[in-house]
Design a protein around this motif. Structure first.
Motif, short mmCIF file in Angstrom:
data_model
loop_
_atom_site.label_atom_id
_atom_site.label_comp_id
_atom_site.label_asym_id
_atom_site.label_seq_id
_atom_site.Cartn_x
_atom_site.Cartn_y
_atom_site.Cartn_z
N HIS A 16 0.84 -1.20 0.00
CA HIS A 16 0.00 0.00 0.00
C HIS A 16 0.87 1.25 0.00
O HIS A 16 2.02 1.24 0.46
N LEU A 17 0.31 2.34 -0.51
CA LEU A 17 1.02 3.62 -0.52
C LEU A 17 1.12 4.16 0.90
O LEU A 17 0.21 4.00 1.70
N ALA A 18 2.23 4.83 1.20
CA ALA A 18 2.40 5.48 2.50
C ALA A 18 3.27 6.72 2.31
O ALA A 18 3.94 6.86 1.28
N GLU A 19 3.22 7.62 3.26
CA GLU A 19 4.08 8.83 3.25
C GLU A 19 5.20 8.63 4.26
O GLU A 19 4.95 8.23 5.40
N ARG A 20 6.44 8.88 3.83
CA ARG A 20 7.60 8.77 4.74
C ARG A 20 8.45 10.02 4.54
O ARG A 20 8.44 10.63 3.46
N ILE A 62 9.74 -1.51 2.78
CA ILE A 62 9.67 -1.04 1.40
C ILE A 62 10.47 -2.04 0.57
O ILE A 62 11.66 -2.24 0.83
N LEU A 63 9.83 -2.70 -0.38
CA LEU A 63 10.50 -3.72 -1.19
C LEU A 63 11.27 -3.08 -2.34
O LEU A 63 11.18 -1.88 -2.59
N GLN A 95 18.23 -4.70 3.05
CA GLN A 95 17.46 -3.51 3.37
C GLN A 95 16.39 -3.22 2.33
O GLN A 95 15.29 -2.82 2.64
N ARG A 96 16.75 -3.36 1.07
CA ARG A 96 15.83 -3.09 -0.06
C ARG A 96 15.37 -1.63 -0.03
O ARG A 96 16.08 -0.80 0.49
N GLY A 97 14.19 -1.31 -0.59
CA GLY A 97 13.68 0.06 -0.46
C GLY A 97 13.50 0.81 -1.77
O GLY A 97 13.37 2.03 -1.77
N ALA A 98 13.45 0.08 -2.92
CA ALA A 98 13.39 0.76 -4.22
C ALA A 98 12.01 1.35 -4.53
O ALA A 98 11.92 2.28 -5.33
N TYR A 99 10.94 0.84 -3.92
CA TYR A 99 9.59 1.33 -4.25
C TYR A 99 9.34 2.63 -3.48
O TYR A 99 8.44 2.70 -2.63
N ALA A 100 10.12 3.64 -3.76
CA ALA A 100 10.04 4.90 -3.01
C ALA A 100 10.52 6.04 -3.90
O ALA A 100 11.30 5.82 -4.83
N GLU A 101 10.05 7.24 -3.62
CA GLU A 101 10.45 8.38 -4.45
C GLU A 101 11.92 8.77 -4.27
O GLU A 101 12.51 9.37 -5.17
#
Ligand SMILES: NC(=O)c1ccc[n+]([C@@H]2O[C@H](COP(=O)([O-])OP(=O)(O)OC[C@H]3O[C@@H](n4cnc5c(N)ncnc54)[C@H](OP(=O)(O)O)[C@@H]3O)[C@@H](O)[C@H]2O)c1
Length: 304
Positions: A16-20, A62-63, A95-101
């Motif tokens: 799901h979308l989230a704000e970080r 965040i995958l 750690q991953r984390g690519a699905y992010a702006e």
């Protein structure tokens, strides 16, 4: 910043979308404004909890391993890079984390995108490309004219294994689906067979490079030379019973220098890296469903 995360294991709907907060650079890191993130099969398997015992997710997670975008900020001590440059990278496996702006990446792991490549094509290279090339160059190390079976040869990993094997003058037997035979020949297959529908009656394989796993691959592995070896990246295991060699499971590792080389090869037209679909970030669940279904004929990418 907008991210796609999950708070539990489960189906695609847990994404799901989230704000970080936008991460602040730290010494030695570079912040990338992400324009494309690859959706790899591993992302869907991590989401399902398949790797919980060896690589558990850190919720909220965040995958995504592979990012391409524009340098947004340089951390203290970083030299040799400029904001605005187009770059891509493979992120830390745990750690991953690519699905992010935005993502932070150690400067040593950032690779420039050749002018001829768009973000989607660049982001399709790291995980698949490094896995395929490492199976050939670091594990099997075949010589010219060795007979090597490559399964799933037109897939993301398989096509890079084909590229590395073809460059070594290997006699490649590509095992693919019926609708992938022509593409396998175009990628350098010397011979082809339809995996699961055709057996093998030629000379025995020196190496098996597997990206599919399962029963049909195990059957082909019976045609291995006594001095041969089997390398697999697939999560579906090859049953070792009755095989002369136990399949070795390969785990990809990051290699920025090799990413530079592979992106140059793709930019030079030496191997095609097809993009099946680019979907917006909020359609990450749909992107995961596509990857799980298969049959896409190319990479599924999130465009940000
Ligand atoms: N161990 C590691 O470090 C590592 C790294 C990367 C990937 N992997 C794993 O390697 C595997 C391949 O990844 P990938 O990114 O290359 O996936 P991919 O791009 O989907 O490629 C897989 C290829 O195999 C084909 N295929 C699948 N099942 C088949 C079958 N039963 N018969 C014939 N062809 C079949 C697919 O065809 P269709 O699309 O028509 O199904 C596709 O062409 C996955 O299991 C992935 O998790 C492992």
């Amino acid at each position: 910043m907008r991210v796609v995360e999950c708070n539990e294991y489960g189906g695609p709907e847990v994404l799901h979308l989230a704000e970080r907060p936008i991460p602040a650079t730290t010494p030695g890191t570079i912040r990338i404004r992400v324009h494309a993130a690859a959706v790899n099969p591993a992302d869907t398997k991590l989401r399902q909890g398949m790797f919980d015992s060896v690589a558990p997710l850190n919720f909220p997670q965040i995958l995504g391993y592979d990012v391409a975008g524009i340098i947004d900020d340089l951390g203290p001590g970083v030299t040799g890079f400029s904001p605005g440059a187009r770059v891509f990278a493979m992120l830390d496996m745990l750690q991953r984390g690519a699905y992010a702006e935005y993502v932070l990446v150690p400067a040593a792991e950032i690779v420039p995108i050749p002018d001829a490549l768009d973000f989607a094509t660049a982001v399709a290279i790291p995980t698949g490309g490094l896995t395929g090339v490492q199976m050939i160059e670091e594990y099997a190390k075949p010589q010219a004219n060795d007979i090597v079976l490559i399964t799933g040869a037109t897939g993301s990993v398989g096509r890079f294994a084909m590229y590395a094997a073809h460059r070594r003058g290997v006699h490649i037997v590509a095992a693919v689906r019926e609708n992938q035979l022509d593409e396998a020949r175009a990628l350098g297959a010397t011979e082809t067979l339809i995996l699961g529908a055709e057996g093998w009656s030629g000379a025995d394989f020196k190496y098996v490079i597997d990206t599919v796993g399962g029963r049909a691959v195990a059957d082909l592995c019976r045609h291995l030379r006594p001095d041969g070896a089997i390398f697999t990246a697939a999560t579906t295991p090859i049953d070792p019973q009755d095989l002369t060699s136990t399949p070795v499971f390969v785990v990809v590792h990051n290699d920025p220098a090799k990413l530079r080389e592979l992106s140059a090869a793709v930019a030079a037209g030496l191997l095609p890296v097809p993009i099946a679909q680019s979907l917006p970030l909020d359609q990450a669940p749909a992107a995961h469903r596509l990857v799980e279904q298969g049959g896409n004929g190319g990479k599924i990418v999130l465009a940000l």
